[in-house]
Each structure stands twice: as structure tokens, then as C-alpha cells.
Scaffold this motif. Structure first.
Motif, PDB file in Angstrom:
ATOM      1  N   GLU A 117       0.938  -0.989   0.025  1.00 50.08           N
ATOM      2  CA  GLU A 117       0.072  -0.016  -0.122  1.00 50.08           C
ATOM      3  C   GLU A 117       0.792   1.192   0.023  1.00 50.08           C
ATOM      4  OE1 GLU A 117      -2.952   2.753  -0.201  1.00 50.08           O
ATOM      5  OE2 GLU A 117      -3.313   0.419  -0.500  1.00 50.08           O
ATOM      6  N   CYS A 118       1.858   1.132   0.890  1.00 47.93           N
ATOM      7  CA  CYS A 118       2.752   2.281   1.022  1.00 47.93           C
ATOM      8  C   CYS A 118       3.455   2.519  -0.440  1.00 47.93           C
ATOM      9  CB  CYS A 118       3.794   2.387   2.107  1.00 47.93           C
ATOM     10  SG  CYS A 118       3.038   2.088   3.506  1.00 47.93           S
ATOM     11  N   VAL A 119       4.154   1.744  -1.100  1.00 49.17           N
ATOM     12  CA  VAL A 119       4.808   1.668  -2.235  1.00 49.17           C
ATOM     13  C   VAL A 119       3.709   2.294  -3.353  1.00 49.17           C
ATOM     14  CG1 VAL A 119       6.137   0.454  -4.070  1.00 49.17           C
ATOM     15  CG2 VAL A 119       6.618  -0.002  -1.698  1.00 49.17           C
ATOM     16  N   ASP A 120       2.471   1.643  -3.548  1.00 51.19           N
ATOM     17  CA  ASP A 120       1.471   2.097  -4.313  1.00 51.19           C
ATOM     18  C   ASP A 120       1.339   3.611  -4.319  1.00 51.19           C
ATOM     19  OD1 ASP A 120       1.669  -0.275  -5.354  1.00 51.19           O
ATOM     20  OD2 ASP A 120      -0.507  -0.905  -4.542  1.00 51.19           O
ATOM     21  N   GLN A 121       1.237   4.073  -3.123  1.00 51.51           N
ATOM     22  CA  GLN A 121       1.037   5.513  -2.983  1.00 51.51           C
ATOM     23  C   GLN A 121       2.072   6.433  -3.480  1.00 51.51           C
ATOM     24  OE1 GLN A 121      -1.862   6.946  -1.659  1.00 51.51           O
ATOM     25  NE2 GLN A 121      -2.406   4.919  -1.201  1.00 51.51           N
ATOM     26  N   PHE A 122       3.263   6.080  -3.314  1.00 54.95           N
ATOM     27  CA  PHE A 122       4.557   6.481  -3.999  1.00 54.95           C
ATOM     28  C   PHE A 122       4.488   6.410  -5.497  1.00 54.95           C
ATOM     29  CE2 PHE A 122       6.747   5.847   0.107  1.00 54.95           C
ATOM     30  CZ  PHE A 122       6.835   7.049   0.612  1.00 54.95           C
ATOM     31  N   LYS A 123       4.061   5.390  -6.131  1.00 58.19           N
ATOM     32  CA  LYS A 123       4.051   5.273  -7.386  1.00 58.19           C
ATOM     33  C   LYS A 123       2.954   6.077  -8.094  1.00 58.19           C
ATOM     34  CE  LYS A 123       5.718   0.544  -7.759  1.00 58.19           C
ATOM     35  NZ  LYS A 123       5.325  -0.805  -8.254  1.00 58.19           N
ATOM     36  N   ASP A 124       1.913   6.202  -7.413  1.00 56.90           N
ATOM     37  CA  ASP A 124       0.558   6.917  -7.875  1.00 56.90           C
ATOM     38  C   ASP A 124       0.942   8.582  -7.887  1.00 56.90           C
ATOM     39  OD1 ASP A 124      -0.748   4.390  -8.092  1.00 56.90           O
ATOM     40  OD2 ASP A 124      -1.967   4.821  -6.387  1.00 56.90           O
ATOM     41  N   ASP A 125       1.598   8.896  -7.059  1.00 57.50           N
ATOM     42  CA  ASP A 125       1.832  10.293  -7.040  1.00 57.50           C
ATOM     43  C   ASP A 125       3.443  10.533  -6.875  1.00 57.50           C
ATOM     44  OD1 ASP A 125       1.766  13.290  -6.638  1.00 57.50           O
ATOM     45  OD2 ASP A 125       0.021  12.993  -5.144  1.00 57.50           O
ATOM     46  N   GLU A 126       4.207  11.036  -7.516  1.00 49.25           N
ATOM     47  CA  GLU A 126       5.436  11.626  -7.408  1.00 49.25           C
ATOM     48  C   GLU A 126       5.544  12.686  -6.486  1.00 49.25           C
ATOM     49  OE1 GLU A 126       8.390  10.129  -8.579  1.00 49.25           O
ATOM     50  OE2 GLU A 126       7.176   8.479  -9.079  1.00 49.25           O
ATOM     51  N   SER A 127       4.668  13.413  -6.192  1.00 52.51           N
ATOM     52  CA  SER A 127       4.871  14.572  -5.153  1.00 52.51           C
ATOM     53  C   SER A 127       4.822  14.112  -3.912  1.00 52.51           C
ATOM     54  CB  SER A 127       3.761  15.729  -5.607  1.00 52.51           C
ATOM     55  OG  SER A 127       2.351  15.166  -5.105  1.00 52.51           O
ATOM     56  N   ILE A 128       4.360  12.950  -3.436  1.00 54.22           N
ATOM     57  CA  ILE A 128       4.335  12.375  -2.131  1.00 54.22           C
ATOM     58  C   ILE A 128       5.623  11.973  -1.933  1.00 54.22           C
ATOM     59  CG2 ILE A 128       3.200  10.492  -0.733  1.00 54.22           C
ATOM     60  CD1 ILE A 128       1.196  12.461  -1.734  1.00 54.22           C
ATOM     61  N   LYS A 129       6.011  12.562  -0.678  1.00 49.97           N
ATOM     62  CA  LYS A 129       7.515  12.133  -0.363  1.00 49.97           C
ATOM     63  C   LYS A 129       7.534  11.220   0.921  1.00 49.97           C
ATOM     64  CE  LYS A 129       8.858  14.900  -3.446  1.00 49.97           C
ATOM     65  NZ  LYS A 129       9.434  14.262  -4.727  1.00 49.97           N
ATOM     66  N   PHE A 130       6.492  11.170   1.761  1.00 49.12           N
ATOM     67  CA  PHE A 130       6.483  10.301   2.789  1.00 49.12           C
ATOM     68  C   PHE A 130       4.857   9.916   3.094  1.00 49.12           C
ATOM     69  CE2 PHE A 130       6.567  14.371   4.968  1.00 49.12           C
ATOM     70  CZ  PHE A 130       5.392  14.290   5.876  1.00 49.12           C
ATOM     71  N   VAL A 131       4.747   8.615   3.330  1.00 49.05           N
ATOM     72  CA  VAL A 131       3.402   8.021   3.780  1.00 49.05           C
ATOM     73  C   VAL A 131       3.199   7.642   5.236  1.00 49.05           C
ATOM     74  CG1 VAL A 131       2.705   7.744   1.302  1.00 49.05           C
ATOM     75  CG2 VAL A 131       3.910   5.966   2.891  1.00 49.05           C
ATOM     76  N   TYR A 132       1.910   7.755   5.968  1.00 50.21           N
ATOM     77  CA  TYR A 132       1.736   7.445   7.227  1.00 50.21           C
ATOM     78  C   TYR A 132       0.319   7.123   7.323  1.00 50.21           C
ATOM     79  CZ  TYR A 132      -0.132  12.023   7.590  1.00 50.21           C
ATOM     80  OH  TYR A 132      -0.684  13.253   7.468  1.00 50.21           O
ATOM     81  N   GLY A 133       0.274   6.475   8.477  1.00 57.38           N
ATOM     82  CA  GLY A 133      -1.205   5.975   8.725  1.00 57.38           C
ATOM     83  C   GLY A 133      -1.517   5.885  10.080  1.00 57.38           C
TER      84      GLY A 133
END
Length: 180
Positions: A50-66
Motif C-alpha cells: 500500500e505504501c509503495v503504491d502511494q509513492f507510485k501513484d503520486d510523485e509529489s508524495i514524499k512520505f506516507v503514514y497512517g
């Protein structure tokens, strides 16, 4: 995917261990994404994808959290959508949040503060215009901290917050809390 385990010869604290891991992995030219996992953390199935998919979907995303749960009573920590202003007042992003390597480099790694290294890291990132993304799912389970033992010390939570504000030059302001 390959995993390399590094064992430090001396205990130098969490920030030093995270920074060492990032430097060693960079020297080995491995991976664009850094993910720091505490020893008491259990990652939920599918979370990495899920985290990797978020990075792939939007290059402007630099970190993810939940969100995450505490193993002792399965209570929940519910995070917040990314908001740099809110990050001034509330530590809502865990250290266990995957980030692009470029974020780590731009922030300059984790500072060797006695507490709130994660809050300082992500607050600094937000002041540099770095964008994070909230995933409204439970990403992992971890041990429940006590206000007196976050980062292994006995300073009150209020004193830790005041030190954070002072460290980052955030002026104290009145806080109004309402409920209905």
C-alpha cells in the motif's frame, strides 16, 4: 527483496541507528524508499505494498503514514491528514513512516534529541515544503508508550512539548478546545 542487517557495536540511540541505516543503504545504492521500523513494531499484511503504491501513484508524495494500534489493549492511534499547521501542535506522524530517500537527505536525517525525534523530523520536512500523505488504514501494531517513558526518560509530556516548541522556534499560543 534483499535485506541487509547492520549491528552497531555501541548503543548510540535511535536517531544514530536510523541515520546509520540510511547511510549504509545509500552506500550500497539500495532503494529509493527508506522505512525505519522499531523493534516492537509488527507490520500489518499488505502495508508495504500500500505504501509503495502511494509513492507510485503520486510523485509529489514524499512520505506516507497512517494509523496504528497498541498491542497491550488494541487501542488505536488515529492520525490526521497532512497539514503543516496542525503538525506544529500535534505529533501525529510516526517514525515508522516510509519516506523517499530525498526527504531524509533534505531534512538531514534524524537529530539526536532525547525525545520527539520523529516529530522534529516531519515538522522540519513540512517547513521545507515536503508533502506527506495520510493513509487512513491501520499500518502496524506497536507497544503503547507511557508519557514518562517516551524515548526512555522521565520528563513530563508537557515539558517535552515545550522543549519541542522552543527547539523549532514555535511561539506559545493559547489553545482552544471545544467539544459537542
Amino acid at each position: 527483496f534483499p535485506v541487509t542487517i547492520q549491528v552497531l557495536k555501541t548503543h548510540s540511540g535511535a536517531s544514530a541507528a536510523r541515520n546509520h541505516g540510511a547511510v549504509v543503504s545509500n552506500d550500497m545504492q539500495s532503494g529509493e524508499i527508506l522505512f525505519f521500523i522499531d523493534a516492537d513494531c509488527e507490520i500489518n499484511p499488505g502495508m508495504l505494498r500500500e505504501c509503495v503504491d502511494q509513492f507510485k501513484d503520486d510523485e509529489s508524495i514524499k512520505f506516507v503514514y497512517g494509523n496504528y494500534r497498541f498491542r497491550e489493549d488494541y487501542s488505536e492511534f488515529i492520525s490526521q491528514p497532512f497539514d503543516p499547521y496542525l503538525l506544529k501542535t500535534f505529533n501525529y506522524i510516526s517514525t515508522m513512516s516510509p519516506m523517499r530517500r530525498s526527504v531524509f537527505a533534505k531534512v538531514g536525517g534524524f537529530k539526536d534529541y532525547p525525545y520527539f525525534q520523529d516529530w522534529s523530523f516531519f515538522y522540519t520536512a513540512s517547513t521545507l515544503g515536503i508533502k506527506g500523505k495520510f493513509i487512513n488504514e491501520f499500518l502496524f501494531v506497536t507497544s503503547k508508550p507511557k508519557p514518562t517513558n517516551i524515548s526512555g526518560n522521565d520528563i513530563s509530556l508537557e515539558d517535552k512539548c515545550n522543549a519541542f516548541y522552543e527547539r523549532h522556534g514555535i511561539p506559545k499560543s493559547p489553545l482552544v478546545v471545544t467539544t459537542f
